[in-house]
Scaffold this motif. Structure first.
Motif, PDB file in Angstrom:
ATOM      1  N   ASN A  78       0.830  -1.208   0.000  1.00 30.54           N
ATOM      2  CA  ASN A  78       0.000   0.000   0.000  1.00 30.54           C
ATOM      3  C   ASN A  78       0.862   1.256   0.000  1.00 30.54           C
ATOM      4  OD1 ASN A  78      -2.438  -1.348  -0.045  1.00 30.54           O
ATOM      5  ND2 ASN A  78      -2.766  -1.242   2.172  1.00 30.54           N
ATOM      6  N   GLU A  79       1.945   1.210   0.762  1.00 30.55           N
ATOM      7  CA  GLU A  79       2.859   2.354   0.809  1.00 30.55           C
ATOM      8  C   GLU A  79       3.561   2.548  -0.522  1.00 30.55           C
ATOM      9  OE1 GLU A  79       4.862   5.563   2.931  1.00 30.55           O
ATOM     10  OE2 GLU A  79       2.916   4.547   2.936  1.00 30.55           O
ATOM     11  N   LYS A  80       3.954   1.457  -1.167  1.00 32.44           N
ATOM     12  CA  LYS A  80       4.606   1.556  -2.481  1.00 32.44           C
ATOM     13  C   LYS A  80       3.667   2.169  -3.519  1.00 32.44           C
ATOM     14  CE  LYS A  80       7.915  -2.253  -1.988  1.00 32.44           C
ATOM     15  NZ  LYS A  80       9.134  -1.447  -2.268  1.00 32.44           N
ATOM     16  N   PHE A  81       2.411   1.734  -3.510  1.00 34.21           N
ATOM     17  CA  PHE A  81       1.445   2.323  -4.438  1.00 34.21           C
ATOM     18  C   PHE A  81       1.241   3.808  -4.119  1.00 34.21           C
ATOM     19  CE2 PHE A  81       0.169  -2.058  -5.460  1.00 34.21           C
ATOM     20  CZ  PHE A  81      -0.058  -1.941  -6.830  1.00 34.21           C
ATOM     21  N   ARG A  82       1.158   4.150  -2.834  1.00 34.96           N
ATOM     22  CA  ARG A  82       0.944   5.543  -2.435  1.00 34.96           C
ATOM     23  C   ARG A  82       2.098   6.433  -2.877  1.00 34.96           C
ATOM     24  NH1 ARG A  82       2.025   9.262   1.395  1.00 34.96           N
ATOM     25  NH2 ARG A  82       3.584   7.954   2.421  1.00 34.96           N
ATOM     26  N   LEU A  83       3.319   5.916  -2.800  1.00 33.06           N
ATOM     27  CA  LEU A  83       4.506   6.689  -3.154  1.00 33.06           C
ATOM     28  C   LEU A  83       4.843   6.622  -4.646  1.00 33.06           C
ATOM     29  CD1 LEU A  83       6.822   5.743  -0.127  1.00 33.06           C
ATOM     30  CD2 LEU A  83       5.563   7.882  -0.483  1.00 33.06           C
ATOM     31  N   GLY A  84       4.060   5.888  -5.417  1.00 35.68           N
ATOM     32  CA  GLY A  84       4.320   5.777  -6.850  1.00 35.68           C
ATOM     33  C   GLY A  84       5.499   4.892  -7.182  1.00 35.68           C
ATOM     34  N   GLU A  85       5.784   3.926  -6.325  1.00 37.14           N
ATOM     35  CA  GLU A  85       6.931   3.043  -6.537  1.00 37.14           C
ATOM     36  C   GLU A  85       6.562   1.759  -7.282  1.00 37.14           C
ATOM     37  OE1 GLU A  85       8.535   2.398  -2.649  1.00 37.14           O
ATOM     38  OE2 GLU A  85       9.319   4.449  -2.462  1.00 37.14           O
ATOM     39  N   GLY A 154      -2.522   7.927 -10.294  1.00 36.39           N
ATOM     40  CA  GLY A 154      -3.601   6.952 -10.190  1.00 36.39           C
ATOM     41  C   GLY A 154      -4.941   7.590  -9.896  1.00 36.39           C
ATOM     42  N   ARG A 155      -5.460   8.363 -10.834  1.00 35.67           N
ATOM     43  CA  ARG A 155      -6.741   9.049 -10.629  1.00 35.67           C
ATOM     44  C   ARG A 155      -7.920   8.183 -11.071  1.00 35.67           C
ATOM     45  NH1 ARG A 155      -4.136  11.898  -7.182  1.00 35.67           N
ATOM     46  NH2 ARG A 155      -2.698  13.441  -8.070  1.00 35.67           N
ATOM     47  N   HIS A 156      -9.093   8.527 -10.582  1.00 37.88           N
ATOM     48  CA  HIS A 156     -10.315   7.808 -10.920  1.00 37.88           C
ATOM     49  C   HIS A 156     -10.561   7.840 -12.428  1.00 37.88           C
ATOM     50  CE1 HIS A 156     -14.803   7.753 -11.486  1.00 37.88           C
ATOM     51  NE2 HIS A 156     -14.670   6.689 -10.723  1.00 37.88           N
ATOM     52  N   HIS A 157     -10.685   6.666 -13.049  1.00 33.54           N
ATOM     53  CA  HIS A 157     -10.946   6.530 -14.485  1.00 33.54           C
ATOM     54  C   HIS A 157      -9.946   7.324 -15.330  1.00 33.54           C
ATOM     55  CE1 HIS A 157     -15.511   5.360 -14.013  1.00 33.54           C
ATOM     56  NE2 HIS A 157     -14.688   4.518 -13.385  1.00 33.54           N
ATOM     57  N   PHE A 196       7.832  -3.788  -9.492  1.00 32.27           N
ATOM     58  CA  PHE A 196       8.099  -3.187  -8.193  1.00 32.27           C
ATOM     59  C   PHE A 196       9.188  -3.988  -7.484  1.00 32.27           C
ATOM     60  CE2 PHE A 196       4.671  -6.243  -7.980  1.00 32.27           C
ATOM     61  CZ  PHE A 196       5.005  -7.057  -6.910  1.00 32.27           C
ATOM     62  N   VAL A 197       9.706  -3.426  -6.414  1.00 33.06           N
ATOM     63  CA  VAL A 197      10.637  -4.149  -5.557  1.00 33.06           C
ATOM     64  C   VAL A 197       9.819  -4.901  -4.525  1.00 33.06           C
ATOM     65  CG1 VAL A 197      12.498  -3.924  -3.866  1.00 33.06           C
ATOM     66  CG2 VAL A 197      12.496  -2.491  -5.924  1.00 33.06           C
ATOM     67  N   PRO A 204      13.595  -7.418  -7.444  1.00 34.64           N
ATOM     68  CA  PRO A 204      12.711  -6.814  -8.441  1.00 34.64           C
ATOM     69  C   PRO A 204      11.694  -7.839  -8.939  1.00 34.64           C
ATOM     70  CG  PRO A 204      14.876  -7.247  -9.393  1.00 34.64           C
ATOM     71  CD  PRO A 204      14.986  -7.534  -7.928  1.00 34.64           C
ATOM     72  N   ILE A 205      10.444  -7.428  -9.021  1.00 29.67           N
ATOM     73  CA  ILE A 205       9.358  -8.298  -9.485  1.00 29.67           C
ATOM     74  C   ILE A 205       8.682  -7.646 -10.684  1.00 29.67           C
ATOM     75  CG2 ILE A 205       7.143  -9.383  -8.908  1.00 29.67           C
ATOM     76  CD1 ILE A 205       9.448 -10.577  -7.350  1.00 29.67           C
ATOM     77  N   GLU A 206       8.427  -8.442 -11.713  1.00 25.68           N
ATOM     78  CA  GLU A 206       7.697  -7.964 -12.885  1.00 25.68           C
ATOM     79  C   GLU A 206       6.630  -9.006 -13.223  1.00 25.68           C
ATOM     80  OE1 GLU A 206       8.890  -7.778 -17.417  1.00 25.68           O
ATOM     81  OE2 GLU A 206       9.757  -6.065 -16.354  1.00 25.68           O
ATOM     82  N   ILE A 207       5.385  -8.574 -13.275  1.00 28.05           N
ATOM     83  CA  ILE A 207       4.271  -9.483 -13.555  1.00 28.05           C
ATOM     84  C   ILE A 207       3.573  -9.014 -14.821  1.00 28.05           C
ATOM     85  CG2 ILE A 207       2.154 -10.514 -12.664  1.00 28.05           C
ATOM     86  CD1 ILE A 207       3.114  -9.746  -9.836  1.00 28.05           C
ATOM     87  N   VAL A 208       3.336  -9.947 -15.733  1.00 20.85           N
ATOM     88  CA  VAL A 208       2.683  -9.638 -17.007  1.00 20.85           C
ATOM     89  C   VAL A 208       1.417 -10.482 -17.131  1.00 20.85           C
ATOM     90  CG1 VAL A 208       2.899  -9.660 -19.519  1.00 20.85           C
ATOM     91  CG2 VAL A 208       4.867  -9.040 -18.107  1.00 20.85           C
ATOM     92  N   ALA A 209       0.317  -9.839 -17.519  1.00 22.92           N
ATOM     93  CA  ALA A 209      -0.960 -10.539 -17.679  1.00 22.92           C
ATOM     94  C   ALA A 209      -1.251 -10.754 -19.160  1.00 22.92           C
ATOM     95  CB  ALA A 209      -2.088  -9.737 -17.044  1.00 22.92           C
TER      96      ALA A 209
END
Length: 226
Positions: A78-85, A154-157, A196-197, A204-209
């Motif tokens: 949650n902190e990483k998302f908040r900080l844009g990491e 990360g704004r709404h829509h 992200f880390v 380092p983690i990278e996930i692809v869908a």
């Protein structure tokens, strides 16, 4: 439910356009509950199993949703998302050619809660929030164009609103000006990749869908420019 990543602390799902991430007034079973049930069955755990929501996707959007399997991982993510990491890349299919092969878009957005919709507005308007993203054209067919979007805020829509504002509504997105809906009721916006880390290991983690399995997505994704 398609699991695309799992370790001791995190699990990622490739969401389809009918699923919701968290419970809402529809009463439909959310992904968070499905992930919890899946973990409970897989590991034969007693009682409720933790599946913390680290971020969300709009219901008609497909792609990566990341859940935390521990409270420690949830707090740190949650902190990483908040900080844009957390770097987030999306794929969007639009009907018209973009004005430039690649560009950065910067707008100010305001959200209308009653309409569940965002609008571009003047920067000095109360409650306006700055929205920044960049896109590049990575594939095209006779009638459609595939954009890769690098989301900086990360704004709404945000992606839906900003692309519509420059005349490029996402295919199927009636709310933001698409000409017609998609047969499956979703829109052609896909959370393709996050990087992200790791909140515990520090690696380092990278996930692809994988993109949705329909003819248009298949055609465009097979001709992507690296």
């Amino acid at each position: 439910m398609e699991i695309i990543y799992e370790d001791n602390h995190l699990i990622a799902v490739n969401k389809n356009c009918h699923e919701i991430v968290q419970g809402d007034r529809t009463g439909d079973s959310p992904l968070s509950a499905m992930v919890s049930a899946w973990l409970k069955e897989k590991y034969n755990k007693p009682g409720n199993v933790f599946a913390g929501v680290t971020h969300r996707l709009d219901r008609p959007v497909t792609g990566i949703v990341l859940f935390a399997k521990t409270s420690k991982a949830l707090a740190r993510m949650n902190e990483k998302f908040r900080l844009g990491e957390v770097k987030k890349l999306y794929w969007a299919i639009v009907r018209d050619a973009p004005p430039h092969p690649e560009d950065e878009l910067e707008h100010w957005l305001i959200r209308n809660e009653k309409q569940n919709k965002s609008y571009v507005c003047d920067a000095d308007r109360p409650d306006a929030k700055k929205a920044v993203m960049s896109y590049r054209l990575i594939a095209q067919s006779e009638r459609y164009y595939l954009l890769e979007v690098d989301l900086k805020t990360g704004r709404h829509h945000q992606i839906r609103c900003q692309l519509a504002h420059i005349g490029l509504p996402v295919k199927g997105d009636l709310k933001y000006g698409a000409r017609r809906s998609n047969p499956d009721g979703g829109i052609c916006l896909h959370a393709r990749q996050i990087a992200f880390v790791h909140p515990v290991s520090g690696l380092p983690i990278e996930i692809v869908a994988p993109a949705p399995e329909d003819i248009l997505w298949k055609t465009l994704s097979e001709s992507v420019i690296p």
